[in-house]
Design a protein around this motif. Structure first.
Motif, short mmCIF file in Angstrom:
data_model
loop_
_atom_site.label_atom_id
_atom_site.label_comp_id
_atom_site.label_asym_id
_atom_site.label_seq_id
_atom_site.Cartn_x
_atom_site.Cartn_y
_atom_site.Cartn_z
N GLY A 86 -10.27 46.07 41.82
CA GLY A 86 -10.15 45.27 43.03
C GLY A 86 -9.36 43.98 42.84
N LEU A 87 -8.73 43.53 43.91
CA LEU A 87 -7.94 42.30 43.87
C LEU A 87 -8.79 41.08 43.56
N ASP A 88 -10.09 41.19 43.77
CA ASP A 88 -10.98 40.06 43.52
C ASP A 88 -11.51 40.05 42.08
N THR A 89 -10.96 40.90 41.21
CA THR A 89 -11.38 40.93 39.81
C THR A 89 -10.25 40.46 38.91
N HIS A 90 -10.61 39.99 37.73
CA HIS A 90 -9.56 39.57 36.80
C HIS A 90 -8.92 40.75 36.07
N LYS A 103 -10.90 48.28 48.23
CA LYS A 103 -11.69 47.19 48.80
C LYS A 103 -10.86 46.07 49.41
N THR A 104 -9.82 46.41 50.13
CA THR A 104 -9.08 45.36 50.83
C THR A 104 -9.79 45.08 52.14
N MET A 158 -5.08 40.11 51.99
CA MET A 158 -5.36 40.37 50.58
C MET A 158 -4.21 41.11 49.91
N ARG A 191 -0.78 38.37 49.62
CA ARG A 191 -0.76 37.11 48.88
C ARG A 191 0.01 37.30 47.57
N THR A 243 0.60 36.29 43.56
CA THR A 243 -0.22 35.78 42.46
C THR A 243 0.61 35.01 41.49
#
Length: 97
Positions: A59-63, A86-87, A92, A95, A97
């Motif tokens: 997921g994009l919310d993980t490192h 999981k967008t 999301m 964006r 990075t």
């Protein structure tokens, strides 16, 4: 199919394209780097024929996501697309990075 289970790669090669190698869901944090390496090796060494190759990243919310994208895209010219799990909202995916 989890990138940690390389036995499934050969089975998937001969079946309809319904299974996707995935980094996400590979268990413990220690297993994620190995799963990523397995996916890279599988994409590059197995003859997938004309199948469209897609990898499901973490997921994009993980490192873990960053290494998934960079390592796999740089090493796998055979990769056609990346599945982003999981967008929750469109921003999301847009964006930088």
């Amino acid at each position: 199919m989890p990138g940690s289970n390389t036995a499934l790669f050969e089975k998937a090669r001969s079946r309809p394209p319904t299974r996707v190698p995935r980094c996400r869901g590979c268990g413990r944090a220690d297993d994620k780097a190995q799963a990523r390496s397995n996916i890279i090796q599988g994409l590059n060494e197995i003859d997938w024929g004309s199948k469209t190759m897609m990898v499901r990243i973490n997921g994009l919310d993980t490192h873990y996501m960053y290494r998934d994208v960079v390592d796999i895209v740089e090493a796998c010219p055979r990769l056609d697309m990346i599945l982003i799990p999981k967008t929750g909202v469109p921003r999301m995916c847009t964006r930088s990075t």
